[in-house]
Each structure stands twice: as structure tokens, then as C-alpha cells.
Design a protein around this motif. Structure first.
Motif, PDB file in Angstrom:
ATOM      1  N   PRO A 130      66.239  24.440  13.707  1.00  0.00           N
ATOM      2  CA  PRO A 130      66.180  25.045  15.418  1.00  0.00           C
ATOM      3  C   PRO A 130      66.250  26.170  15.116  1.00  0.00           C
ATOM      4  CG  PRO A 130      69.089  25.550  13.885  1.00  0.00           C
ATOM      5  CD  PRO A 130      67.837  24.671  13.503  1.00  0.00           C
ATOM      6  N   ARG A 131      65.669  26.879  14.203  1.00  0.00           N
ATOM      7  CA  ARG A 131      64.698  28.267  13.664  1.00  0.00           C
ATOM      8  C   ARG A 131      63.329  27.906  12.707  1.00  0.00           C
ATOM      9  NH1 ARG A 131      66.520  28.345  18.079  1.00  0.00           N
ATOM     10  NH2 ARG A 131      67.652  29.714  19.004  1.00  0.00           N
ATOM     11  N   THR A 132      62.218  28.859  13.159  1.00  0.00           N
ATOM     12  CA  THR A 132      61.466  28.776  11.961  1.00  0.00           C
ATOM     13  C   THR A 132      61.975  29.180  10.475  1.00  0.00           C
ATOM     14  OG1 THR A 132      60.871  30.954  12.141  1.00  0.00           O
ATOM     15  CG2 THR A 132      59.494  28.943  13.622  1.00  0.00           C
ATOM     16  N   PHE A 133      61.400  28.726   9.335  1.00  0.00           N
ATOM     17  CA  PHE A 133      61.989  29.122   8.012  1.00  0.00           C
ATOM     18  C   PHE A 133      61.051  28.841   7.312  1.00  0.00           C
ATOM     19  CE2 PHE A 133      63.724  24.670   8.067  1.00  0.00           C
ATOM     20  CZ  PHE A 133      63.054  24.690   6.955  1.00  0.00           C
ATOM     21  N   ASP A 134      61.018  29.285   6.302  1.00  0.00           N
ATOM     22  CA  ASP A 134      60.322  29.539   4.847  1.00  0.00           C
ATOM     23  C   ASP A 134      61.102  29.565   3.700  1.00  0.00           C
ATOM     24  OD1 ASP A 134      58.172  28.950   3.235  1.00  0.00           O
ATOM     25  OD2 ASP A 134      57.343  30.678   4.154  1.00  0.00           O
ATOM     26  N   TYR A 135      60.412  28.814   2.339  1.00  0.00           N
ATOM     27  CA  TYR A 135      60.736  29.381   1.406  1.00  0.00           C
ATOM     28  C   TYR A 135      60.183  29.330   0.261  1.00  0.00           C
ATOM     29  CZ  TYR A 135      60.196  24.173   0.465  1.00  0.00           C
ATOM     30  OH  TYR A 135      59.267  23.101  -0.256  1.00  0.00           O
TER      31      TYR A 135
END
Length: 155
Positions: A130-135
Motif C-alpha cells: 500500500p505504500r513505498t518501502f525499502d529494506y
């Protein structure tokens, strides 16, 4: 290869409220990992950072934003941990909300499994998030990257 006997503790949660850069933050930390041994079994530190869109005061997410993001975070918590509760691939360490972001943190046994899974989600069409993310995943057999989380919960 060294063999280890690992006893997976039942999750125990502590709420930590903090201020950083004059902004409030809230962390939910799995305090059952205080003193966990053998640390080297879960030698990888996985941090996933998700960006909120709808904010209220002080960079905190609105109720509607939490309703959008929370189910995705709960799904990730379960999927990265793995199906086998007795032999999980990851231990969930913390969830931190601060300055328009939500950080999810795990201690991981086999880093290839969550890496592959997260890459599938990132590359999904249509998007499965639902939303941008990084890891980021770092080898950390002594759990140095978890020290702040575990030392600020009063145990």
C-alpha cells in the motif's frame, strides 16, 4: 557446522515512547528477546522502512493511514517469520513509528528467504503493497544493531 539448541521464547511486548529530533515516536519491542541465546543463530538484522502518506501532527500517521498500512505490516510480520512457529526463520524484534515512517525489524536465520520474498513484493504487478518501502539486511551475529531497542525497554 556447529549445532545449537534453540528455544524460541513467547513474544512479550513493551511500549516505548521517545522523542528524536523534537518529534515523538512510538516503539513496540519484543522484550522476550532480552538475553536470547544463541544470538548467532539469528545473525541477520532486517530493517524494513515504510513511508506513510497521510499524516497528522508531529509526523504521525492518521487513523485512515494506519488502517491502510497496518494489515500489510501484520502480513509481513507473519510471512517473514515463517509458518513454523517452533522453527521460525525470523524473530520479530520491533515496530517503530516516527517522522512519517514505520520501521519493522526482525532477527533472521536465513537471509535469502526474506530477501527473495520482499523482492517479489517490490516487483509485483499490480503492486502488492500500500505504500513505498525499502529494506536493509545486515549480518550482525552479536546483535549490536538491536541494542538500542532491547536496552530502552526497562528489562
Amino acid at each position: 557446522m556447529t549445532a545449537f539448541r534453540v528455544i524460541i521464547p513467547d513474544d512479550e511486548w513493551s511500549l516505548l515512547e521517545f522523542t528524536q529530533n523534537d518529534l515523538p515516536g512510538v516503539a513496540v519491542v519484543n522484550t522476550s528477546l532480552h538475553g536470547f541465546e544463541p544470538k548467532e543463530v539469528f545473525a541477520w538484522h532486517l530493517s524494513l522502512m515504510l513511508n506513510f502518506e497521510e499524516l497528522i501532527d508531529n509526523g504521525m500517521p492518521s487513523q485512515l493511514e494506519r488502517e491502510i498500512v497496518d494489515p500489510f505490516c501484520e502480513r509481513l510480520e507473519s510471512e517473514i517469520r515463517g509458518k513454523d512457529k517452533q522453527k521460525p526463520n525470523a524473530l520479530f524484534l520491533a515496530r517503530i513509528t516516527w517522522n512519517g515512517t514505520r520501521e519493522l525489524i526482525w532477527r533472521v536465520f536465513d537471509p535469502e528467504l526474506p530477501h527473495f520474498h520482499l523482492q517479489e513484493i517490490i516487483n509485483s504487478t499490480p503492486p502488492e503493497y500500500p505504500r513505498t518501502f525499502d529494506y536493509q539486511m545486515d549480518e550482525d551475529p552479536e546483535w549490536k544493531l538491536a541494542e538500542w531497542h532491547l536496552s530502552h525497554t526497562g528489562n
